[in-house]
Design a protein around this motif. Structure first.
Motif, PDB file in Angstrom:
ATOM      1  N   THR A 141       0.862  -1.187   0.000  1.00 14.67           N
ATOM      2  CA  THR A 141       0.000   0.000   0.000  1.00 14.67           C
ATOM      3  C   THR A 141       0.894   1.230   0.000  1.00 14.67           C
ATOM      4  OG1 THR A 141      -0.109   0.130   2.416  1.00 14.67           O
ATOM      5  CG2 THR A 141      -1.829  -1.171   1.323  1.00 14.67           C
ATOM      6  N   GLN A 192       0.735   5.453   1.430  1.00 13.49           N
ATOM      7  CA  GLN A 192       0.006   6.492   2.164  1.00 13.49           C
ATOM      8  C   GLN A 192      -0.381   7.618   1.208  1.00 13.49           C
ATOM      9  OE1 GLN A 192      -0.765   6.785   5.611  1.00 13.49           O
ATOM     10  NE2 GLN A 192      -0.178   4.624   5.722  1.00 13.49           N
ATOM     11  N   LEU A 237      -1.469  -0.039  -6.407  1.00 12.46           N
ATOM     12  CA  LEU A 237      -1.295   0.152  -4.969  1.00 12.46           C
ATOM     13  C   LEU A 237      -2.550   0.762  -4.360  1.00 12.46           C
ATOM     14  CD1 LEU A 237       2.243   1.801  -4.983  1.00 12.46           C
ATOM     15  CD2 LEU A 237       1.684  -0.467  -4.096  1.00 12.46           C
ATOM     16  N   PRO A 238      -3.121   0.128  -3.345  1.00 19.20           N
ATOM     17  CA  PRO A 238      -4.173   0.807  -2.603  1.00 19.20           C
ATOM     18  C   PRO A 238      -3.564   2.008  -1.881  1.00 19.20           C
ATOM     19  CG  PRO A 238      -4.213  -1.553  -2.179  1.00 19.20           C
ATOM     20  CD  PRO A 238      -2.937  -1.248  -2.903  1.00 19.20           C
ATOM     21  N   VAL A 239      -4.220   3.146  -2.008  1.00 19.99           N
ATOM     22  CA  VAL A 239      -3.785   4.364  -1.327  1.00 19.99           C
ATOM     23  C   VAL A 239      -4.599   4.445  -0.040  1.00 19.99           C
ATOM     24  CG1 VAL A 239      -3.567   6.876  -1.483  1.00 19.99           C
ATOM     25  CG2 VAL A 239      -3.322   5.462  -3.548  1.00 19.99           C
ATOM     26  N   VAL A 240      -3.888   4.577   1.092  1.00 14.04           N
ATOM     27  CA  VAL A 240      -4.563   4.593   2.386  1.00 14.04           C
ATOM     28  C   VAL A 240      -4.340   5.917   3.101  1.00 14.04           C
ATOM     29  CG1 VAL A 240      -4.486   2.077   2.660  1.00 14.04           C
ATOM     30  CG2 VAL A 240      -2.607   3.459   3.529  1.00 14.04           C
ATOM     31  N   VAL A 258      -8.624   2.526   3.001  1.00 14.88           N
ATOM     32  CA  VAL A 258      -8.345   2.709   1.580  1.00 14.88           C
ATOM     33  C   VAL A 258      -9.183   3.868   1.042  1.00 14.88           C
ATOM     34  CG1 VAL A 258     -10.051   0.986   0.785  1.00 14.88           C
ATOM     35  CG2 VAL A 258      -8.089   1.539  -0.640  1.00 14.88           C
ATOM     36  N   LEU A 314      -7.034   3.797  -5.544  1.00 16.58           N
ATOM     37  CA  LEU A 314      -6.128   2.802  -6.089  1.00 16.58           C
ATOM     38  C   LEU A 314      -5.260   3.517  -7.114  1.00 16.58           C
ATOM     39  CD1 LEU A 314      -5.625  -0.295  -5.881  1.00 16.58           C
ATOM     40  CD2 LEU A 314      -7.034  -0.532  -7.912  1.00 16.58           C
ATOM     41  N   LYS A 356     -14.394  -1.691  -4.160  1.00  9.85           N
ATOM     42  CA  LYS A 356     -13.995  -2.626  -3.116  1.00  9.85           C
ATOM     43  C   LYS A 356     -14.845  -3.885  -3.141  1.00  9.85           C
ATOM     44  CE  LYS A 356     -14.895   0.908  -0.427  1.00  9.85           C
ATOM     45  NZ  LYS A 356     -15.075   1.861   0.656  1.00  9.85           N
ATOM     46  N   VAL A 404     -10.197  -4.051  -4.366  1.00 11.77           N
ATOM     47  CA  VAL A 404      -9.484  -4.058  -3.091  1.00 11.77           C
ATOM     48  C   VAL A 404     -10.402  -4.723  -2.064  1.00 11.77           C
ATOM     49  CG1 VAL A 404      -8.406  -2.657  -1.290  1.00 11.77           C
ATOM     50  CG2 VAL A 404      -8.242  -1.946  -3.685  1.00 11.77           C
ATOM     51  N   VAL A 440      -7.448  -2.306   4.208  1.00 10.22           N
ATOM     52  CA  VAL A 440      -7.074  -3.247   3.150  1.00 10.22           C
ATOM     53  C   VAL A 440      -6.718  -4.605   3.742  1.00 10.22           C
ATOM     54  CG1 VAL A 440      -5.445  -3.706   1.269  1.00 10.22           C
ATOM     55  CG2 VAL A 440      -6.200  -1.359   1.701  1.00 10.22           C
TER      56      VAL A 440
END
Length: 186
Positions: free
Chosen positions: A55, A57, A77-80, A86, A89, A127, A150, A158
């Motif tokens: 992931t 940030q 990449l999942p953006v958190v 999440v 993406l 998701k 995701v 995630v």
């Protein structure tokens, strides 16, 4: 009597993208009996990636994301956010779009800025949840025309990635193995 004409999707010379295969199966779905394993939960059959999920940030830079793409050999990449939820993406295609927009010299922009600068900004992320069935997830991917979902828990943290490639491999190469795995209500 009309001559039998082979539909283009049956012609071996016609190649189909993964999303095309899913759309075709979705269109023909009512005519073809569905295997029982499609009612199994994704959390039980574990199709996808569920360990060591890469992931990034939302406050990290595009350079940081590029480093993760290379180091972890992932395509998205999942953006958190700071709570670990999440929010988007970010994929290799987003990086290509940055280059097309001639913004590749500004790799210090945050993921938030990069996401907002997309040619067509998409709010959120598509998701899925561990309790959802394979059929529900396949339908969601087909309708949204995306390459991955995701997997998140109730707090939107995630827990995995379910890709078209994962689903195709499992459904085509190992359907018997899926049938032996748990059910949603077990």
């Amino acid at each position: 009597m009309k001559p039998l004409v082979k539909p283009p999707f049956l012609d071996p010379d016609v190649s189909m993208k993964e999303t095309g295969i899913y759309r075709l199966s979705h269109l023909c779905g009512s005519m073809i009996p569905k295997p029982r394993f499609l009612q199994k939960c994704i959390g039980e059959v574990e199709i996808g990636t569920f360990k060591h999920i890469a992931t990034v940030q939302e406050t990290a830079t595009v350079y940081d994301a590029l480093s993760i793409f290379v180091e972890r050999r992932v395509s998205a990449l999942p953006v958190v956010n700071k709570e670990g939820k999440v929010v988007a993406l970010y994929s290799r295609f987003d990086v290509i779009n940055l280059a097309a927009q001639k913004k590749y010299n500004n790799l210090n922009m945050t993921m938030q800025e990069a996401l907002q600068g997309r040619p067509c900004y998409i709010e959120g992320v598509i998701k899925c949840y561990p309790h959802e069935t394979l059929e529900t997830i396949i339908d969601r991917i087909a309708k949204a025309e995306v390459h991955r979902l995701v997997l998140v828990d109730e707090e939107d943290v995630v827990r995995g990635i379910v890709s078209l490639s994962d689903l195709l491999q499992a459904l085509v190469l190992t359907p018997a193995e899926i049938s032996r795995r748990g059910n949603c209500d077990e």
